[in-house]
Write an enzyme that holds these catalytic residues in place. Structure first.
Site, PDB file in Angstrom:
ATOM      1  N   ARG A  52     -35.627  34.998  41.272  1.00  0.00           N
ATOM      2  CA  ARG A  52     -36.435  34.288  42.270  1.00  0.00           C
ATOM      3  C   ARG A  52     -35.980  34.662  43.614  1.00  0.00           C
ATOM      4  NH1 ARG A  52     -40.655  31.091  39.868  1.00  0.00           N
ATOM      5  NH2 ARG A  52     -40.755  30.382  41.907  1.00  0.00           N
ATOM      6  N   THR A  77     -42.872  31.129  46.199  1.00  0.00           N
ATOM      7  CA  THR A  77     -44.306  31.210  45.780  1.00  0.00           C
ATOM      8  C   THR A  77     -45.316  31.265  47.074  1.00  0.00           C
ATOM      9  OG1 THR A  77     -43.812  29.667  44.023  1.00  0.00           O
ATOM     10  CG2 THR A  77     -46.178  29.800  44.693  1.00  0.00           C
ATOM     11  N   ASN A 113     -49.450  38.223  43.760  1.00  0.00           N
ATOM     12  CA  ASN A 113     -48.224  38.137  44.377  1.00  0.00           C
ATOM     13  C   ASN A 113     -47.141  38.986  43.658  1.00  0.00           C
ATOM     14  OD1 ASN A 113     -47.922  36.596  42.093  1.00  0.00           O
ATOM     15  ND2 ASN A 113     -47.236  34.707  43.216  1.00  0.00           N
ATOM     16  N   LYS A 139     -46.796  42.175  38.021  1.00  0.00           N
ATOM     17  CA  LYS A 139     -48.123  42.254  37.868  1.00  0.00           C
ATOM     18  C   LYS A 139     -49.178  43.223  38.421  1.00  0.00           C
ATOM     19  CE  LYS A 139     -47.561  37.007  38.854  1.00  0.00           C
ATOM     20  NZ  LYS A 139     -47.815  35.725  39.584  1.00  0.00           N
ATOM     21  N   ARG A 153     -42.285  39.918  47.164  1.00  0.00           N
ATOM     22  CA  ARG A 153     -43.605  39.360  47.234  1.00  0.00           C
ATOM     23  C   ARG A 153     -44.085  39.542  49.080  1.00  0.00           C
ATOM     24  NH1 ARG A 153     -43.340  33.639  43.574  1.00  0.00           N
ATOM     25  NH2 ARG A 153     -44.402  34.479  41.895  1.00  0.00           N
ATOM     26  N   TYR A 197     -49.695  30.986  30.857  1.00  0.00           N
ATOM     27  CA  TYR A 197     -49.932  29.911  31.987  1.00  0.00           C
ATOM     28  C   TYR A 197     -50.339  28.497  31.892  1.00  0.00           C
ATOM     29  CZ  TYR A 197     -48.583  33.586  35.704  1.00  0.00           C
ATOM     30  OH  TYR A 197     -48.003  34.605  36.467  1.00  0.00           O
ATOM     31  N   HIS A 237     -43.594  37.756  38.736  1.00  0.00           N
ATOM     32  CA  HIS A 237     -43.330  36.485  38.197  1.00  0.00           C
ATOM     33  C   HIS A 237     -41.941  36.515  37.651  1.00  0.00           C
ATOM     34  CE1 HIS A 237     -43.368  33.077  35.457  1.00  0.00           C
ATOM     35  NE2 HIS A 237     -42.597  33.713  34.677  1.00  0.00           N
ATOM     36  N   GLU A 295     -40.376  31.874  27.833  1.00  0.00           N
ATOM     37  CA  GLU A 295     -41.106  32.940  28.318  1.00  0.00           C
ATOM     38  C   GLU A 295     -40.466  34.307  27.665  1.00  0.00           C
ATOM     39  OE1 GLU A 295     -42.112  31.148  32.544  1.00  0.00           O
ATOM     40  OE2 GLU A 295     -41.051  32.801  32.604  1.00  0.00           O
TER      41      GLU A 295
HETATM   42  P1  ADP Z   1     -44.364  30.877  40.936  1.00  0.00           P
HETATM   43  O1  ADP Z   1     -45.034  32.442  40.171  1.00  0.00           O
HETATM   44  O2  ADP Z   1     -43.824  31.204  42.105  1.00  0.00           O
HETATM   45  O3  ADP Z   1     -43.476  30.511  39.801  1.00  0.00           O
HETATM   46  P2  ADP Z   1     -46.315  29.113  40.229  1.00  0.00           P
HETATM   47  O4  ADP Z   1     -45.424  28.894  38.665  1.00  0.00           O
HETATM   48  O5  ADP Z   1     -46.480  27.705  41.037  1.00  0.00           O
HETATM   49  O6  ADP Z   1     -45.692  30.270  41.089  1.00  0.00           O
HETATM   50  O7  ADP Z   1     -47.748  29.685  40.031  1.00  0.00           O
HETATM   51  C1  ADP Z   1     -48.043  30.506  39.036  1.00  0.00           C
HETATM   52  C2  ADP Z   1     -48.917  31.634  39.763  1.00  0.00           C
HETATM   53  O8  ADP Z   1     -50.220  30.866  39.938  1.00  0.00           O
HETATM   54  C3  ADP Z   1     -48.403  32.115  40.927  1.00  0.00           C
HETATM   55  O9  ADP Z   1     -47.415  33.310  40.788  1.00  0.00           O
HETATM   56  C4  ADP Z   1     -49.698  32.472  41.610  1.00  0.00           C
HETATM   57  O10 ADP Z   1     -50.056  33.864  41.081  1.00  0.00           O
HETATM   58  C5  ADP Z   1     -50.590  31.703  41.288  1.00  0.00           C
HETATM   59  N1  ADP Z   1     -50.639  30.416  42.282  1.00  0.00           N
HETATM   60  C6  ADP Z   1     -49.648  29.582  42.329  1.00  0.00           C
HETATM   61  N2  ADP Z   1     -49.982  28.440  43.212  1.00  0.00           N
HETATM   62  C7  ADP Z   1     -51.404  29.163  43.702  1.00  0.00           C
HETATM   63  C8  ADP Z   1     -51.999  28.674  44.858  1.00  0.00           C
HETATM   64  N3  ADP Z   1     -51.728  27.574  45.447  1.00  0.00           N
HETATM   65  N4  ADP Z   1     -53.280  29.231  45.342  1.00  0.00           N
HETATM   66  C9  ADP Z   1     -53.466  30.605  44.432  1.00  0.00           C
HETATM   67  N5  ADP Z   1     -52.732  30.873  43.407  1.00  0.00           N
HETATM   68  C10 ADP Z   1     -51.617  30.225  43.178  1.00  0.00           C
HETATM   69 MG    MG Z   2     -43.959  29.633  37.893  1.00  0.00          MG
END
Ligand code: ADP
Ligand code: MG
Length: 145
Positions: A87, A93, A114, A11, A104, A51, A117, A128
């Site tokens: 992962r 996350t 973070n 990212k 992360r 997303y 992805h 994806e």
């Molecule tokens: P991951 O990337 O770990 O699979 P998610 O799919 O739940 O997590 O979320 C997609 C992206 O949205 C995350 O990587 C992060 O950048 C953002 N995100 C997720 N949950 C939150 C949250 N509670 N507050 C702020 N940003 C978030």
């Molecule tokens: Mg995700």
């Protein structure tokens, strides 16, 4: 044990920190192989499409601004249990509670910014990967000739 492919995104905040090489190195050292890679600047529509499950979440606008503010690197990683392994190397996350030594933990600035992805299942990996790569841009299972 399954031989899999997964989508990885480095990212904008990780690229801004010059961490691309370190991140790819962690994947390669763990046995994952880069079989497709490109750098691109997402527009809002492409970021929102990627997303789309998160539309309506309180963090969605912040996520859109973040993902479009500078280039990203998208790659396909291949290897044994690639989805779970990616992962694991990324960290969760809620990275604040994740193990030391994860990407992360080392590079996230907050829960949105973070650094990386990774697809969360083999099914979403397929979708994806197809979102960013044509078939002739992916080089599965290549080795020494
Ligand atoms: P991951 O990337 O770990 O699979 P998610 O799919 O739940 O997590 O979320 C997609 C992206 O949205 C995350 O990587 C992060 O950048 C953002 N995100 C997720 N949950 C939150 C949250 N509670 N507050 C702020 N940003 C978030
Ligand atoms: Mg995700």
């Amino acid at each position: 044990m399954n031989f899999e492919q997964t989508l990885s995104i480095v990212k904008p905040n990780a690229l801004e920190k010059n961490a691309l090489g370190d991140i790819i190195n962690r994947f390669e050292k763990s046995g994952l192989k880069v079989i497709a890679i490109k750098m691109l600047l997402l527009d809002r529509q492409t970021a929102a499409g990627f997303y789309k499950e998160h539309e309506g979440q309180p963090y969605f606008e912040k996520l859109m601004k973040f993902m479009t503010r500078n280039p990203i690197v998208v790659q396909v990683l291949e290897g044994i249990d690639a989805v779970a392994k990616n992962r694991e190397i990324m960290g969760p996350t809620s990275y604040m509670n994740g193990p030391e030594g994860t990407i992360r933990k080392d590079y996230a600035d907050d829960i949105t910014y973070n650094a990386v992805h990774g697809s969360d299942s083999p099914e979403s990996a397929k979708k994806e990967i197809a979102y960013f790569f044509r078939e002739n841009e992916i080089f599965p299972n290549y080795s020494v000739k």
